[in-house]
Design an enzyme around this catalytic site. Structure first.
Site, PDB file in Angstrom:
ATOM      1  N   ARG A 115      -1.099  -5.860  12.828  1.00 16.22           N
ATOM      2  CA  ARG A 115       0.260  -5.945  13.354  1.00 16.22           C
ATOM      3  C   ARG A 115       0.290  -5.820  14.874  1.00 16.22           C
ATOM      4  NH1 ARG A 115       3.836  -6.104  15.848  1.00 16.22           N
ATOM      5  NH2 ARG A 115       6.032  -5.653  15.586  1.00 16.22           N
ATOM      6  N   TYR A 116      -0.592  -4.974  15.420  1.00 16.85           N
ATOM      7  CA  TYR A 116      -0.596  -4.681  16.850  1.00 16.85           C
ATOM      8  C   TYR A 116      -1.833  -5.303  17.491  1.00 16.85           C
ATOM      9  CZ  TYR A 116       2.892  -1.285  15.371  1.00 16.85           C
ATOM     10  OH  TYR A 116       4.004  -0.702  14.828  1.00 16.85           O
ATOM     11  N   CYS A 135       6.975   7.184  -1.015  1.00 20.57           N
ATOM     12  CA  CYS A 135       5.851   6.410  -0.470  1.00 20.57           C
ATOM     13  C   CYS A 135       6.282   5.031   0.031  1.00 20.57           C
ATOM     14  CB  CYS A 135       4.778   6.229  -1.538  1.00 20.57           C
ATOM     15  SG  CYS A 135       3.360   5.269  -0.939  1.00 20.57           S
ATOM     16  N   ARG A 137       4.287   2.633   0.540  1.00 18.69           N
ATOM     17  CA  ARG A 137       3.454   1.612  -0.114  1.00 18.69           C
ATOM     18  C   ARG A 137       3.456   1.749  -1.625  1.00 18.69           C
ATOM     19  NH1 ARG A 137      -0.276   2.819   3.967  1.00 18.69           N
ATOM     20  NH2 ARG A 137       0.588   1.756   5.758  1.00 18.69           N
ATOM     21  N   ASP A 296      11.569   4.955   5.384  1.00 26.00           N
ATOM     22  CA  ASP A 296      11.592   3.496   5.261  1.00 26.00           C
ATOM     23  C   ASP A 296      12.588   3.031   4.187  1.00 26.00           C
ATOM     24  OD1 ASP A 296       9.748   2.923   7.262  1.00 26.00           O
ATOM     25  OD2 ASP A 296       8.040   3.165   5.904  1.00 26.00           O
ATOM     26  N   ASP A 333      10.248   2.738  11.847  1.00 26.19           N
ATOM     27  CA  ASP A 333       9.362   1.596  11.617  1.00 26.19           C
ATOM     28  C   ASP A 333      10.287   0.450  11.209  1.00 26.19           C
ATOM     29  OD1 ASP A 333       7.051   0.125  11.500  1.00 26.19           O
ATOM     30  OD2 ASP A 333       5.948   1.656  10.383  1.00 26.19           O
TER      31      ASP A 333
END
Ligand SMILES: *Cc1c(COP(=O)(O)O)cnc(C)c1O
Length: 444
Positions: A115-116, A135, A137, A296, A333
């Site tokens: 991503r970075y 979580c 993920r 998230d 995020d």
């Protein structure tokens, strides 16, 4: 007096011999995952029982050590909420997504998220010692049929070898420290063979869920792969036990700098004063608070979400009020793969061409005079400006500041503003006269 760092063991484990209790294999094989088992340690409320009996719920597993940190008489216990599911987990909410960080889109090969510019996230297993209900993920974690995959690993190594801008590899998953030590050692050995990889990081909640796994032997093995960094994941002061403190001591003595990433969770740690206690207790065990994440937009986490303002309020209560070392960055995020965005209270109140007005944590408002003489930094004579610029296309806002790029346009901007292109009367060459000092003419 600082709050004591103590050891706890649930009543039903009182007769387990110490050598078993302190053996991580015993902890792993005695994990609790059904309503029947968990009910023997803590009386369940209806919502918990309902969730535990729902087919297809995100995997549940808790080590005897971690469940022992729960006060069995408190249905709102902050440790309990992190690992025992509630029926609310099944509720959907506005903007809920399966892969809210668009990690899958950023995967050049399976299990690798690039991503970075200079670092990658490497998902090395789907297993954890216990499973956090919020979580990020949960779409991939917990599936017992999937763990470390040799073939995928070879593809990941191949990508890393061919991608020299990657200087930092972050191992995550799942939890890398649940891998068999031989597998982890092989993995680290292979990464270390790649010259351009400068640092390796591990993100792990094993020290928190199962501190006995952090044996001296494991620390000695990890210590062979320096520079190696490790982030743990503690959300509430009650998780900082004597066992965790000792595990962190072994890791830091092996030369591994420790950080903490926590998640801001409603009903668990959404209190500024609790957060101050948490970050201070972390620094006592030599763990530096690194990030505090806004929850998230992931399935199952709706009931854990707080307003973003809560995070700002927490940073306001930390910065200046306690050691700078203890203050994490509050991070959102960004959904859709926007990546990590730091947010904080405003300290800059105003500015003119020669001074700025700032405020401190106490509300004291003051000025800072800017220098009247500043010899502008000259990129032409600076070795770093010549050699260490970001890659074109990856320079972002810093590239606008020090490069030729003048704007960043949203998608479709040009089409939207292309309204036929009729020439403006002022662009008529015959009417056009330059204006300004020294032109010798007035601007009429
Ligand atoms: C969080 C994350 C990293 C590491 O970010 P840092 O800010 O350097 O800690 C790297 N890659 C991905 C995809 C991430 O989500």
């Amino acid at each position: 007096m600082p709050t004591p760092i103590i050891s706890k063991r649930a009543a039903i484990y009182a007769d387990v011999p110490d050598e078993k209790w302190n053996d991580w294999r015993w902890q792993l094989s005695h994990r609790l995952n059904s309503a029947e088992e968990i009910e023997k340690v803590i009386p369940l409320i209806d919502s918990e029982r309902k969730a535990l009996q729902t087919q297809g719920i995100f995997r549940v597993d808790v080590t005897p050590y971690f469940i022992s940190l729960i006060d069995p008489d408190d249905p709102n216990d902050p440790v309990r909420k992190q690992i025992i599911p509630l029926a609310e987990e099944l509720n959907s909410f506005t903007a809920m997504m399966e892969d809210s960080l668009a990690e899958d889109r950023h995967s050049p090969v399976p299990g690798l998220v690039h991503r970075y510019p200079d670092r990658v996230l490497m998902l090395v297993t789907t297993q954890c010692a216990s499973y956090c209900r919020y979580c990020t993920r949960s779409r991939i974690v917990g599936d017992p049929g999937q763990t470390f995959n040799k073939q995928e690993f070879e593809m990941q190594i191949e990508y890393l070898k061919r991608t020299p801008q990657v200087r930092d590899v972050l191992l995550s998953g799942g939890d890398p420290l649940v891998l068999a030590p031989k597998v982890l050692e092989e993995l680290l050995t292979r990464l270390r063979e790649i010259q351009h990889i400068e640092i390796v990081r591990i993100g792990s909640r094993v020290p928190v869920f199962m501190p006995m796994r952090v044996t001296q032997e494991l620390c000695d093995m990890l210590g062979k792969f320096h520079p190696l960094w490790l982030n743990i994941h503690v959300n509430h002061p009650n998780e900082i036990s004597l066992e965790l403190a000792q595990a962190c001591d072994r890791l830091t003595r092996a030369g591994i700098p420790l950080g903490n990433q926590s998640v801001l969770l409603a009903g668990v740690n959404d209190c500024a004063h609790l957060q101050r206690e948490l970050v201070q207790k972390l620094t006592r065990i030599r763990v530096r608070p690194y990030y505090l994440y806004q929850c998230d937009l992931v399935e199952g986490a709706g009931h854990f979400r707080t307003p973003v303002a809560k995070g700002i309020e927490i940073i306001e209560a930390l910065r200046g009020h306690t050691s700078g070392y203890a203050v994490p960055q509050f991070i959102v995020d960004a959904p859709g793969g926007g990546g990590k965005i730091p947010l904080m209270p405003n300290y800059l109140l105003s500015m003119s061409d020669h001074k700025i007005i700032v405020r401190n944590y106490e509300g004291y408002v003051t000025t800072y005079e800017e220098p009247t003489e500043y010899k502008v930094h000259d990129p032409k004579t600076c070795k770093f400006c010549q050699e260490k610029r970001p890659e074109p296309g990856q320079a972002g806002i810093t590239g606008m500041l020090d490069g030729d790029q003048m704007f960043i346009k949203p998608e479709g901007f040009d089409e939207l503003h292309d309204r036929g292109g009729i020439q403006h009367r002022l662009k008529d060459e015959s009417k056009w006269k330059p204006l300004g000092i020294g032109s010798g003419e007035s601007a009429d």
